[in-house]
Design an enzyme around this catalytic site. Sequence first.
Site, PDB file in Angstrom:
ATOM      1  CG  HIS A  54      -0.388   3.889   4.705  1.00 39.21           C
ATOM      2  ND1 HIS A  54      -1.196   3.430   5.712  1.00 39.21           N
ATOM      3  CD2 HIS A  54       0.096   2.776   4.081  1.00 39.21           C
ATOM      4  CE1 HIS A  54      -1.217   2.107   5.695  1.00 39.21           C
ATOM      5  NE2 HIS A  54      -0.455   1.687   4.718  1.00 39.21           N
ATOM      6  CB  CYS A  64      -0.965  -0.004   1.177  1.00 37.54           C
ATOM      7  SG  CYS A  64      -0.281  -0.713   2.665  1.00 37.54           S
TER       8      CYS A  64
HETATM    9  N1  LIG Z   1      -3.948  -4.816   4.903  1.00 30.91           N
HETATM   10  C1  LIG Z   1      -3.500  -4.100   3.889  1.00 30.91           C
HETATM   11  O1  LIG Z   1      -3.680  -2.880   3.815  1.00 30.91           O
HETATM   12  C2  LIG Z   1      -2.739  -4.771   2.751  1.00 30.91           C
HETATM   13  C3  LIG Z   1      -2.311  -3.962   1.702  1.00 30.91           C
HETATM   14  C4  LIG Z   1      -1.678  -4.532   0.597  1.00 30.91           C
HETATM   15  C5  LIG Z   1      -1.459  -5.900   0.593  1.00 30.91           C
HETATM   16  N2  LIG Z   1      -1.847  -6.685   1.649  1.00 30.91           N
HETATM   17  C6  LIG Z   1      -1.597  -8.128   1.544  1.00 30.91           C
HETATM   18  O2  LIG Z   1      -2.859  -8.776   1.343  1.00 30.91           O
HETATM   19  C7  LIG Z   1      -2.853 -10.057   1.982  1.00 30.91           C
HETATM   20  C8  LIG Z   1      -3.998 -10.117   2.975  1.00 30.91           C
HETATM   21  O3  LIG Z   1      -3.780  -9.115   3.962  1.00 30.91           O
HETATM   22  P1  LIG Z   1      -4.800  -8.825   5.131  1.00 30.91           P
HETATM   23  O4  LIG Z   1      -4.338  -7.548   5.719  1.00 30.91           O
HETATM   24  O5  LIG Z   1      -6.191  -8.964   4.667  1.00 30.91           O
HETATM   25  O6  LIG Z   1      -4.452 -10.055   6.133  1.00 30.91           O
HETATM   26  P2  LIG Z   1      -5.433 -10.787   7.145  1.00 30.91           P
HETATM   27  O7  LIG Z   1      -6.408  -9.810   7.698  1.00 30.91           O
HETATM   28  O8  LIG Z   1      -4.547 -11.545   8.074  1.00 30.91           O
HETATM   29  O9  LIG Z   1      -6.241 -11.817   6.219  1.00 30.91           O
HETATM   30  C9  LIG Z   1      -5.718 -12.983   5.638  1.00 30.91           C
HETATM   31  C10 LIG Z   1      -6.820 -14.044   5.706  1.00 30.91           C
HETATM   32  O10 LIG Z   1      -6.419 -15.207   4.986  1.00 30.91           O
HETATM   33  C11 LIG Z   1      -7.080 -16.317   5.576  1.00 30.91           C
HETATM   34  N3  LIG Z   1      -6.342 -17.542   5.262  1.00 30.91           N
HETATM   35  C12 LIG Z   1      -5.163 -17.975   5.787  1.00 30.91           C
HETATM   36  N4  LIG Z   1      -4.800 -19.144   5.197  1.00 30.91           N
HETATM   37  C13 LIG Z   1      -5.777 -19.458   4.308  1.00 30.91           C
HETATM   38  C14 LIG Z   1      -5.988 -20.541   3.398  1.00 30.91           C
HETATM   39  N5  LIG Z   1      -5.119 -21.549   3.299  1.00 30.91           N
HETATM   40  N6  LIG Z   1      -7.109 -20.536   2.627  1.00 30.91           N
HETATM   41  C15 LIG Z   1      -8.005 -19.531   2.709  1.00 30.91           C
HETATM   42  N7  LIG Z   1      -7.885 -18.481   3.578  1.00 30.91           N
HETATM   43  C16 LIG Z   1      -6.771 -18.437   4.362  1.00 30.91           C
HETATM   44  C17 LIG Z   1      -7.109 -16.004   7.066  1.00 30.91           C
HETATM   45  O11 LIG Z   1      -8.347 -16.385   7.622  1.00 30.91           O
HETATM   46  P3  LIG Z   1      -8.799 -17.796   8.137  1.00 30.91           P
HETATM   47  O12 LIG Z   1      -7.546 -18.621   8.350  1.00 30.91           O
HETATM   48  O13 LIG Z   1      -9.544 -17.519   9.378  1.00 30.91           O
HETATM   49  O14 LIG Z   1      -9.671 -18.318   7.040  1.00 30.91           O
HETATM   50  C18 LIG Z   1      -7.085 -14.474   7.135  1.00 30.91           C
HETATM   51  O15 LIG Z   1      -8.321 -13.922   7.543  1.00 30.91           O
HETATM   52  C19 LIG Z   1      -1.484 -10.211   2.657  1.00 30.91           C
HETATM   53  O16 LIG Z   1      -0.631 -10.945   1.812  1.00 30.91           O
HETATM   54  C20 LIG Z   1      -1.012  -8.772   2.793  1.00 30.91           C
HETATM   55  O17 LIG Z   1       0.392  -8.659   2.828  1.00 30.91           O
HETATM   56  C21 LIG Z   1      -2.496  -6.151   2.708  1.00 30.91           C
END
Ligand SMILES: NC(=O)c1ccc[n+]([C@@H]2O[C@H](COP(=O)([O-])OP(=O)(O)OC[C@H]3O[C@@H](n4cnc5c(N)ncnc54)[C@H](OP(=O)(O)O)[C@@H]3O)[C@@H](O)[C@H]2O)c1
Length: 278
Positions: free
Chosen positions: A244, A151
């Site tokens: 941010h 981001c």
């Molecule tokens: N947050 C941001 O602003 C942002 C910005 C750019 C990029 N990202 C990227 O986007 C991705 C997601 O980020 P996030 O912030 O949303 O993280 P998050 O809130 O931790 O969400 C990730 C989700 O993936 C699920 N998960 C884990 N293993 C899984 C599997 N094998 N199959 C299906 N679901 C699974 C988890 O839930 P359950 O295990 O409960 O199902 C969890 O809720 C990351 O790679 C992060 O680096 C995030």
Amino acid sequence: MSEEPGRIPSAILGASGYIGQHFARLLGDHPFFAPPLLVGSDRSAGRRLEDLWQLPEEVPGTLARQRLRPLTPRELRARGVRVVFGALPSGTAGVLESECRRRGLHVFSNSSDHRMDPDVPLLVPEVNASHLRALTERRRPGGILVTNPNCTAAGLVLGLAPIWKLLAPREVHLASYQALSGAGLPGVASLSITDNVVPFIREEEEKVVEETRRMLGTARNGRIHPREEPILAQCARVGVRDGHLEAITVVARRRPNRSEILDAWCRFDPLAGATLPT
Ligand SMILES: NC(=O)c1ccc[n+]([C@@H]2O[C@H](COP(=O)([O-])OP(=O)(O)OC[C@H]3O[C@@H](n4cnc5c(N)ncnc54)[C@H](OP(=O)(O)O)[C@@H]3O)[C@@H](O)[C@H]2O)c1
């Protein structure tokens, strides 16, 4: 999955998480995509989206009562899904997204695992839509994979792209003050962030530097060639929910005046005329 005429069958991987819920918010009633299948791990399987919902916006009515399922890429394919939106943690994402692509699904990922693959576009459409050319110049069997950036890098390239030629930067320095949303769910421990600024986010500075140089680079012969100008980044986490703040310093070869810079930013509208719903 029920085929809706004119709308593309899709799925969200990691639908319980912060980015997954944003995907659900945007795709619940989308003119291009049918309401997506919601995929979770065994931990969230069987739970309804409305019971997991954490965003201030309302849970979309079309998806609220859908239960998350731990569907594999093969099962997604068998259910007629064509496009997958990836919101999985790094590591898990790399394996599952590759498998989806191998099975012919088109993957749009938020995760970092494939961002540096030479033939995978790392896309901010306003800045480097031309990088999509890499997908047609070096066509792999199966589906396509497109990633979006960290981001902080996304905000940085949007600021720099309109004025890059005008300034001809020699170096770029960034200091970022990043909101809690960037850490996903459940987020930063409250005792770490209350009354505090956390001056370290693991691998963030490396990602911002590499991704920015890549997005400002060029696509040639099926590969992305990053820019070589040095970029220095210093990233901190602050106790703000969303949004941010970035302070950017450019060491420039050219010296445009203030109004030339403002004019370049004001005129920057590369998606004007595109018939997009958002
Ligand atoms: N947050 C941001 O602003 C942002 C910005 C750019 C990029 N990202 C990227 O986007 C991705 C997601 O980020 P996030 O912030 O949303 O993280 P998050 O809130 O931790 O969400 C990730 C989700 O993936 C699920 N998960 C884990 N293993 C899984 C599997 N094998 N199959 C299906 N679901 C699974 C988890 O839930 P359950 O295990 O409960 O199902 C969890 O809720 C990351 O790679 C992060 O680096 C995030």
